[in-house]
Structures are given as C-alpha cells and as structure tokens.
Design an enzyme around this catalytic site. Structure first.
Site, PDB file in Angstrom:
ATOM      1  N   SER A   1       0.845  -1.187   0.000  1.00  0.00           N
ATOM      2  CA  SER A   1       0.000   0.000   0.000  1.00  0.00           C
ATOM      3  C   SER A   1       0.890   1.250   0.000  1.00  0.00           C
ATOM      4  CB  SER A   1      -0.953  -0.064   1.195  1.00  0.00           C
ATOM      5  OG  SER A   1      -1.983   0.880   1.078  1.00  0.00           O
TER       6      SER A   1
ATOM      7  N   ASP B   1      -8.408  -4.750  -6.431  1.00  0.00           N
ATOM      8  CA  ASP B   1      -7.965  -3.955  -5.285  1.00  0.00           C
ATOM      9  C   ASP B   1      -8.773  -2.663  -5.211  1.00  0.00           C
ATOM     10  OD1 ASP B   1      -6.584  -2.294  -3.470  1.00  0.00           O
ATOM     11  OD2 ASP B   1      -4.664  -3.187  -3.978  1.00  0.00           O
TER      12      ASP B   1
ATOM     13  N   HIS C   1      -6.941  -6.044  -0.977  1.00  0.00           N
ATOM     14  CA  HIS C   1      -5.831  -5.112  -0.871  1.00  0.00           C
ATOM     15  C   HIS C   1      -4.688  -5.831  -0.187  1.00  0.00           C
ATOM     16  CE1 HIS C   1      -3.936  -1.221  -0.768  1.00  0.00           C
ATOM     17  NE2 HIS C   1      -3.884  -1.183   0.556  1.00  0.00           N
TER      18      HIS C   1
END
Length: 529
Positions: free
Chosen positions: A240, A468, A498
């Site tokens: 991320s 995602d 994710h």
C-alpha cells in the site's frame, strides 16, 4: 474529519477487521489532550546520529504490549519477537542536530545457517504501526522467516516513533461521526470548522515534528536501519503506502536496492485529486464484486439483492437515510452516515470480511441497528474497544499533507463532485470532500508527486491485484514504468482485496518467495489467477 480511506489504504486493517465478527465491547472514553510530541525530540550531541548508523548498536530486548498510539494488541508471546530503538536526525539536512527515536521489531530467521539477512516491512497507511502489525500478520510470512529476519518499524510520526498527536479520544469520536458530505453552505462551514480544529490540535501538540514526517525522510531512515541491521543491500516488502516509501527509497539509494517487493501499489504519477477519484472507482468496483458474490451465495437473503445498479441503489439509500436518522448501537453511540460508509469501505479491503459486511448491511437495512458497521468503522479508524484511538488518522494526515503540495478549496471540491458521484454513488462524495483535509495545514507540501525513478537499481517486483479497491491495479504498471527500464517487473494477481501476497494465492506466493529467497526474477507481465 471525514476521510473514508487512507492515502493508500491501511493494509494492517485486515488483521483488525477479522476480529469484529465476534463483536467489540462497549463505549468510548476520553483521555486528556496528549502532551506535545516535541517532547520526543532529543538533542543530537552524543547520540550517534551524527557519526552514522554504523556507530549505533541496536539493543534488542523483549517487546512490551503496543501503546494506545500504536493500536490494539498484546505483547508478542515468548522470545520470538524482539524490539529496539534507532536514533535518527529529526532533520536529515542537519545530521548533528536534534534526533528522534524510531521503534523497531524483529523475528530472527529460523534457519540461521542459511540466513540471507533482514527483510524490512512497511504495511502502509500512511500511519500504520509496523511494530504492532508485523506480529499480527507474521503467519503469512512464515516461509520468508525461514531465511530472513522479519523486521518492521513505526515510521517517523507514527506510533512510538515521535508519533503525531492531534485530537483526544472524545473529540475523535465526534470527528469520525461528523457529516462528511455537506449539502448546504451551513454544513460546509461545519465541516471546515471541524477540519480547522483538527489541524490546530496537530500543530499545538506536534508542531516540532510536522515538517519532518515526510516520506523522503522516512526513506532516509530506512537506509539508517539497513546499515544498523548490518545489511549491504536493503531487502524490503512494502504494501500500500509502503510501495510509495519503497519507490522513494529506490530513487534515493538505487545502489543499495536488494530484493524489493512492492505490493498493492500507489500510482506515483497521480495527484491527490486523481488518486481520490481512482479510489472512489476502486471501492465501487469492489462493492460490485461483493454484491455479485453475495447474490450468488445467499440469493434472496443477500441484503443487496441481485447486486449491480439495484444493489448500489440499496446501499446508497441506506447511507442517505443515515444522514437524516442515525441508527442505535449497543455501545450507546450512533451509526451515522460517515461511520457507515467508513465501515463499508473497511470491509471491502479483504474478501475474508465480506461475510461481516453482509451481516452489517442486513442489520442496518432490516433490523435497524448499526452494531457491525460501527465495529468495522472503528477498526478502520483505529479505535479500540475501550474507546482509545491509535494515531493512525493523525499520522496519515500529517504525512500526506507534508508530502503533497496541492491544497483544495471547497469550490474545487464542488466543481469535482459530479465526476466523483458518477464514479461512485456510495463513496464519491466522501472521497471528494476528503481532499480538503490539508487545507490550512501549517506545513507546506514538498512535491506535486513522489519521485521514484531508480536507474541502475536491481529488479523490483511490482504486484497489482485486479480487484484492489484502495490501490487500483493500474498503479502497479505505472510504478514499474516510473522505476525505469530493467528495474520495475510487474506481476498481476487476478483476484480481490488489498495486499495480494496475503490472499494466499499459491501462484503469487510461489513467485514472490522464489524472488526473495532465491533471487529468481519472474518474467515481466507475469499473471496469477
């Protein structure tokens, strides 16, 4: 404060969300306003920072339980986990000046004879505590722990590393519940006033560190860690926002890049408005995928019916109703529109929490209660069962605002609202109004977008997932291009959620493990189904 999703999504959220199915316990409490975190800034003389990290000997010791600022959790059991503190310059431009302490955690490699070195993790946010998150997710990395020391840290401004402090717990409860989609001039003023209070609290409590919690400084901290850990090259797993941090590191230190994996990638070319729009689209896509799966598994019992446009309309109608009439919960708090959208977004981070989302929507739509959606929102907001907040929101705001120089006015947002609402009837307005979060921030942003070009660096594995919600798969392709020819190597997972590696997909896990453990670089464009 009304931002639904973090700058790139808080990956460590998945571990927290999996606990909400069993329910959280009652109500919030308020703490005194935190002391200024400038107290965490020391004087540089004699600390070792000026003479370089090679002079620092990390004092590894048993870990204590995470602090409120780091988030919920218990002290890691046994002697598997060790913690230490690294000193770093507050301002890397003044290495002889004031210092801050950076919190680290590690689990030693199980096969010491074949140990490769350290594998440093960042789980995103920005604002996620690596010290709290790594033990919670360590089982996912057991194959890597065979030959790597697994290491993570609280980046500067996060948790125990000169953590940014803003509002107290009671004020955070009010801020997270407040209207995040104002429809009248009066409502816009209320939103702006709330944002101003948040910004003022951050400046009052943490003014000394706010100019120095940027991603470039955190990347320079990682090179101090590399040297203190005794590694010639940095092996790194960024997820991320951690992909942005890893890309910036590769740009600054291309010759020190070892085996690096960037998973669930932030697009380094997009400005905040473009990123927010991409997230609105991504969460809408994930909501559609959830509704399709729900309809297939539960049929008529699915709260969103057959999904598609009709399902979206049902969710949008619930959100609109909550703006007028919040739902009661067992905690005594109310489920507001903002909290409901936050909870829905949180559950879309992982397929594992889709059943929890179905339960929460059924409760809200059919039973008129908001318990499960509130628990999901609390997890995303970093609120524990006792009503204490981690510093996730504060750090996220501080890091995002010092990184990006763009500032958006109410008028800017209102001009963009039609585009955002078209992208998502559920999430569009929230992500659009979230753009005002840096308005009035006391520190100017450093750049229009991060610089990640890394000519001469070793190959970097760049992983994207087609479903995602927080970091759309296109960002992985762009990151690979920006890293440069021969550096970025793309791997695509056709799936949901994710954090691709942690889905457990055998193909992706085998590909990443072969790269990190054996140095086997896959073909660019590899796809795992």
């Amino acid at each position: 404060m009304h931002t639904v999703v973090r700058g790139a999504g808080a990956f460590g959220l998945t571990a927290l969300l999996l606990t909400v199915a069993t329910g959280c316990q009652g109500g919030g409490s308020s703490t005194a306003e935190p002391a200024p975190t400038s107290a965490a800034v020391g004087t540089g003389a004699g600390t070792g920072a000026a003479t370089g990290p090679a002079a620092q000997q990390l004092d590894w010791h048993a870990c204590s339980a995470p602090s409120d600022a780091q988030g919920t959790g218990t002290a890691p059991a046994g002697d598997e986990w060790q913690c230490a503190t690294l000193k770093a310059p507050l301002d890397h431009g003044k290495p002889d000046g004031a210092t801050i302490d950076l919190a680290l955690i590690r689990s030693r490699a199980k096969d010491e004879q074949h140990r490769i070195g350290s594998l440093l993790f960042n789980f995103g946010g920005p604002g996620a505590s690596g010290v709290a998150t790594l033990p919670a997710l360590a089982a996912s990395y057991s194959s890597l722990n065979s030959r790597y020391d697994l290491v993570s840290f609280d980046p500067r401004g996060v948790g125990a590393s000169a953590g940014v402090a803003c509002l107290d717990d009671r004020a955070m409860d009010a801020a997270t519940a407040a209207d995040g989609t104002p429809e009248t001039p009066e409502a816009v003023k209320v939103l702006d006033d709330g944002n101003a209070r948040f910004v003022a609290a951050c400046e009052h409590n943490s003014g000394a560190v706010l100019p120095f919690v940027d991603t470039e400084s955190a990347a320079r901290d990682m090179d101090l860690m590399r040297q203190a850990l005794g590694d010639e090259k940095l092996s790194y797993f960024g997820i991320s926002y951690g992909t942005q941090l890893g890309g910036v590191y590769a740009h600054l230190f291309p010759q020190q890049v070892g085996r690096v994996v960037l998973d669930s990638v932030v697009d380094p070319t997009k400005d905040p408005q473009q990123s927010a729009l991409g997230q609105a689209q991504g969460f809408q896509l994930a909501l559609g995928d959830f509704m399709k799966a729900c309809a297939a598994q539960a049929g008529a019992a699915c709260p969103t019916g057959s999904g598609g446009d009709d399902g979206t309309a049902k969710v949008a109608a619930l959100v609109e109703k909550l703006a007028r009439s919040p739902l009661p919960t067992k905690q005594g708090r109310q489920l507001t529109e903002s909290l409901a959208v936050t909870g829905i977004a949180g559950a879309l981070y992982s397929q594992e929490t889709w059943p929890v989302l179905a339960t929460g929507l059924t409760e809200a739509m059919e039973l008129g209660t908001g318990d499960t959606l509130l628990q999901l929102a609390d997890a995303l907001n970093g609120r524990d069962a006792q009503g204490h907040y981690s510093n996730l929101n504060a750090a996220n705001r501080a890091i995002s605002c010092v990184d990006a120089r763009q500032r958006y006015s109410d008028q800017d947002v209102q001009q963009q609202l039609p585009q955002f609402r078209a992208a998502s009837p559920v999430f569009g307005s929230f992500t659009a109004w979230g753009l005002t979060g840096c308005t009035g921030w006391p520190v100017p942003g450093k750049a229009a977008h991060p610089e990640v070009s890394a000519p001469g660096a070793a190959p970097v594995l760049v992983v994207g997932t087609t479903g995602d919600p927080a970091t759309p798969v296109e960002g992985a392709r762009t990151m690979a291009q920006q890293l440069g020819a021969g550096v970025g190597v793309t791997v695509t997972l056709q799936g949901e959620g994710h954090g691709g590696y942690n889905t457990g997909n055998p193909c992706l896990k085998q590909t990443v493990d072969a790269y990190l453990l054996d140095g086997t670089v896959p073909a660019d464009g590899t796809t795992c189904g």
